[in-house]
Design an enzyme around this catalytic site. Structure first.
Site, PDB file in Angstrom:
ATOM      1  N   PHE A   1     -64.250 -50.586 -89.025  1.00 56.34           N
ATOM      2  CA  PHE A   1     -64.393 -51.975 -88.570  1.00 56.34           C
ATOM      3  C   PHE A   1     -65.848 -52.370 -88.716  1.00 56.34           C
ATOM      4  O   PHE A   1     -66.725 -51.798 -88.092  1.00 56.34           O
ATOM      5  CB  PHE A   1     -63.944 -52.184 -87.117  1.00 56.34           C
ATOM      6  CG  PHE A   1     -64.072 -53.633 -86.725  1.00 56.34           C
ATOM      7  CD1 PHE A   1     -63.064 -54.538 -87.018  1.00 56.34           C
ATOM      8  CD2 PHE A   1     -65.230 -54.112 -86.124  1.00 56.34           C
ATOM      9  CE1 PHE A   1     -63.204 -55.889 -86.704  1.00 56.34           C
ATOM     10  CE2 PHE A   1     -65.380 -55.467 -85.811  1.00 56.34           C
ATOM     11  CZ  PHE A   1     -64.359 -56.344 -86.103  1.00 56.34           C
TER      12      PHE A   1
ATOM     13  N   ASP B   1     -73.723 -48.257 -89.481  1.00 57.75           N
ATOM     14  CA  ASP B   1     -73.354 -49.437 -88.701  1.00 57.75           C
ATOM     15  C   ASP B   1     -73.322 -49.025 -87.233  1.00 57.75           C
ATOM     16  O   ASP B   1     -72.344 -48.471 -86.753  1.00 57.75           O
ATOM     17  CB  ASP B   1     -71.992 -49.984 -89.150  1.00 57.75           C
ATOM     18  CG  ASP B   1     -71.594 -51.229 -88.354  1.00 57.75           C
ATOM     19  OD1 ASP B   1     -72.270 -51.549 -87.346  1.00 57.75           O
ATOM     20  OD2 ASP B   1     -70.598 -51.881 -88.734  1.00 57.75           O
TER      21      ASP B   1
ATOM     22  N   LYS C   1     -74.778 -56.725 -81.305  1.00 54.82           N
ATOM     23  CA  LYS C   1     -74.237 -56.629 -79.946  1.00 54.82           C
ATOM     24  C   LYS C   1     -75.319 -56.428 -78.878  1.00 54.82           C
ATOM     25  O   LYS C   1     -75.990 -57.382 -78.516  1.00 54.82           O
ATOM     26  CB  LYS C   1     -73.153 -55.552 -79.912  1.00 54.82           C
ATOM     27  CG  LYS C   1     -71.926 -56.004 -80.728  1.00 54.82           C
ATOM     28  CD  LYS C   1     -70.671 -55.194 -80.504  1.00 54.82           C
ATOM     29  CE  LYS C   1     -69.490 -55.883 -81.180  1.00 54.82           C
ATOM     30  NZ  LYS C   1     -68.790 -55.079 -82.147  1.00 54.82           N
TER      31      LYS C   1
HETATM   32  C1  LIG Z   1     -68.435 -55.703 -83.490  1.00 57.28           C
HETATM   33  C2  LIG Z   1     -68.792 -54.945 -84.702  1.00 57.28           C
HETATM   34  C3  LIG Z   1     -69.219 -55.593 -85.875  1.00 57.28           C
HETATM   35  C4  LIG Z   1     -69.201 -57.104 -86.035  1.00 57.28           C
HETATM   36  O1  LIG Z   1     -70.026 -57.744 -85.134  1.00 57.28           O
HETATM   37  P1  LIG Z   1     -69.800 -59.327 -84.868  1.00 57.28           P
HETATM   38  O2  LIG Z   1     -70.988 -59.704 -84.038  1.00 57.28           O
HETATM   39  O3  LIG Z   1     -68.513 -59.458 -84.147  1.00 57.28           O
HETATM   40  O4  LIG Z   1     -69.788 -59.989 -86.187  1.00 57.28           O
HETATM   41  C5  LIG Z   1     -69.604 -54.814 -86.945  1.00 57.28           C
HETATM   42  N1  LIG Z   1     -69.563 -53.475 -86.885  1.00 57.28           N
HETATM   43  C6  LIG Z   1     -69.151 -52.823 -85.783  1.00 57.28           C
HETATM   44  C7  LIG Z   1     -69.140 -51.340 -85.783  1.00 57.28           C
HETATM   45  C8  LIG Z   1     -68.735 -53.523 -84.662  1.00 57.28           C
HETATM   46  O5  LIG Z   1     -68.283 -52.883 -83.586  1.00 57.28           O
END
Ligand SMILES: *Cc1c(COP(=O)(O)O)cnc(C)c1O
Length: 426
Positions: free
Chosen positions: A146, A233, A274
Site C-alpha cells: 500500500f 516507504d 503522516k
Molecule cells: C498512508 C500511506 C501512504 C499514503 O499516504 P496519504 O497521505 O494517504 O496519501 C503511503 N504509504 C504508506 C505505507 C501509507 O501507510
C-alpha cells in the site's frame, strides 16, 4: 457552534451519506474533539483512539506544542509558494535532514505525493546516473503493497478494489513477493534496467505484516550490489511508530536507546508523511543524498503547498515532540507489554489466532474467514466499550494508539480489548 446547535451523530452521518462521495466505509462514530490518546464523539462519549488516523497522530491529538507552532505560524505567514523563499523552510529542511542523516529533503503534502516524488526521482536518477535507456526503467515493488491512491501507485497495487476500472495503468513496475529475499534476488539478477526497489519496512495496510529479521538488511545489500536504489516507504512505520525513530532505523542521529544492536538499513530514498506533522496538517517529505537528489532541477517537480511555512513549522515541532517525549522508546516498551499481555490471553480465546507487530503498530488476526463480518462486529463492540479500531483486510484488526499513551492507559485498553473479545466466545 453552541452545544444546542451541535449536530447529532445520526445527522452527521446522513449528511455525508447524501452529499459526500462514498469512497470510505467509516465506523459509525462521529468525532468532534481529541486530546492526547482520547477522542470524543458529538454526544460526548469518550474513546481511546486505537487507529491514530493511520499512524498520523503518533504525538497524540491536538498536541499543544504542535498546535501552538501551527497557530503561531498561521497568524504570521501561511503560504508564499516556492516562487519565493520563506523563512521557515530552510531551518526545517536542516533539522529534518540532520535528524535522519540525509543531504537533502524535497517537501510535499501527502504520503501518495511523496511516493510519486520518490518514483520520479528514482527514474530520473536511473536515466541520468545509472545510464538506463530512456523510458526503460523498472522499479521493483512488493505484492500486497500500500503506497497510496494515485493513478501510478494503484497501477502496481494488487488490491482489485483499488485498481479495477481505473486503467490504463502506468508501466515500469515489477511485482515480487514481500519478505522473500530469493524473489528479490531473481528480479535483480534476471531483470533488465532495474532502477529501484520500493518497500514498506512493515506492510501496514496489508495487516501489519512484519518481515523476517534480516529481510530489509539483505534486501538493501542486494540493491547495493546491483546499483539499485532502496526506497523505503516509512509513511506509516516512521516517526517512532514501531519503537524506533524509523522502522529501517539506519545511520541517523537516532534518539532511541533500542536502536543499537538491531539491524541497520539506510535507505537511498526515504519517504515520510503522516506523523511528520503529528496529524495536524498534511506534511510529507522525500529524503536522499546529493548524488540522487541532485538530478532534480527547477521545473522538474513541485507543489504549490509543498514546503509552506505552516508545514515547516508544524513538521519541526512534531519531530521535536517525538524526541523530547522519547516516543520511540515509549512505543518500544508499550509494544512489548501489549503483545505479552495479548499472548497470555490468546491461548484461552478461540476468536483470535495471533497478535503481531512492532512497537505500537500491532494487529490481531481474527479466527474467521476474510469475508466474515466478525472483525467489523468486534470493532463495533470495542466502540461500545470505549475504544476505536478498524479492521484491515476483513479479518485483521490493527491496533495503533497514539505514542503518548502511558502504561496505565495501555493496561486499561488491554482489559477493554480482552473483555470485548471474550464477548465473542461461542
Ligand atoms: C498512508 C500511506 C501512504 C499514503 O499516504 P496519504 O497521505 O494517504 O496519501 C503511503 N504509504 C504508506 C505505507 C501509507 O501507510
Amino acid at each position: 457552534m453552541s452545544v444546542l446547535e451541535r449536530i447529532t451523530s445520526k445527522d452527521a452521518i446522513a449528511l455525508e451519506e447524501k452529499h459526500g462521495a462514498h469512497n470510505y466505509h467509516p465506523l459509525p462514530v462521529v468525532l468532534s474533539r481529541g486530546e492526547g490518546v482520547y477522542v470524543w464523539d458529538v454526544e460526548g462519549n469518550k474513546y481511546y483512539d486505537f487507529l491514530s488516523a493511520y499512524s498520523a497522530v503518533n504525538q497524540g491529538h491536538c498536541h499543544p506544542k504542535i498546535v501552538g507552532a501551527m497557530v503561531n505560524q498561521a497568524e504570521t505567514l501561511t503560504l508564499t509558494s516556492r516562487a519565493f523563499y520563506n523563512d521557515r523552510l530552510g531551518p526545517y529542511e536542516k533539522y529534518v535532514t540532520e535528524t535522519f542523516g540525509f543531504d537533502k529533503l524535497l517537501p510535499m503534502n501527502t504520503g501518495a505525493e511523496a511516493v510519486e516524488t520518490a518514483l520520479k526521482l528514482c527514474r530520473k536518477w536511473a536515466y541520468e546516473k545509472k545510464g538506463i535507456p530512456e523510458n526503460e526503467a523498472q522499479i521493483i515493488v512488493c505484492e500486497n503493497n500500500f503506497h497510496g491512491r494515485t493513478t501510478t501507485i494503484i497501477s502496481f497495487s494488487n488490491d482489485p478494489v483499488a485498481r479495477k476500472n481505473f486503467g490504463p495503468y502506468t508501466e515500469g513496475f515489477v511485482k515480487i513477493a514481500y519478505d522473500n529475499i530469493e524473489a528479490l534476488k531473481e528480479a535483480l539478477e534476471g531483470g533488465t534496467n532495474i532502477a529501484g526497489f520500493l518497500v514498506e519496512p512493515i506492510q501496514g495496510e496489508a495487516g501489519v505484516y512484519v518481515p523476517s529479521d534480516n529481510y530489509l538488511k539483505e534486501a538493501k545489500a542486494l540493491c547495493e550490489a546491483h546499483n539499485v536504489l532502496f526506497i523505503a516507504d516509512e509513511v506509516q512505520t516512521g516517526i517512532a511508530r514501531t519503537g524506533r525513530l524509523l522502522a529501517t532505523c539506519g545511520n541517523c542521529s537516532c534518539i532511541d536507546k533500542h536502536c543499537s544492536g538491531t539491524p541497520e538499513v539506510k535507505p537511498d530514498i526515504l519517504i515520510l508523511g503522516k506523523a511528520l506533522s503529528g496529524g495536524a496538517y498534511p506534511v510529507s517529505a522525500v529524503l536522499a543524498n546529493d548524488a540522487i537528489m541532485g538530478v532534480i532541477r527547477p521545473g522538474n517537480h513541485g507543489s504549490t503547498f509543498g514546503g509552506n511555512p505552516i508545514a515547516a513549522a508544524v513538521g519541526m515541532a512534531a519531530l521535536e515532540v517525538v524526541k523530547e517525549e522519547e516516543l520511540a522508546q515509549n512505543a518500544f516498551e508499550l509494544g512489548v507489554l501489549f503483545r505479552d499481555e495479548l499472548n497470555k490471553f490468546i491461548p484461552n480465546c478461540s476468536v483470535v489466532k495471533s497478535v503481531r507487530g512492532k512497537g505500537l503498530l500491532n494487529a490481531i488476526l481474527i479466527n474467521d474467514a476474510e469475508e466474515s463480518s466478525t472483525a467489523w462486529d468486534i470493532c463495533m463492540a470495542l466502540k461500545e466499550n470505549g475504544l476505536l479500531a478498524k479492521p484491515t483486510h476483513g479479518n485483521i484488526i490493527r491496533f495503533a494508539p497514539p505514542l503518548v499513551m502511558n502504561r496505565e492507559q495501555l493496561l486499561d485498553c488491554i482489559s477493554i480489548i480482552t473483555m470485548t473479545l471474550a464477548q465473542f466466545e461461542k
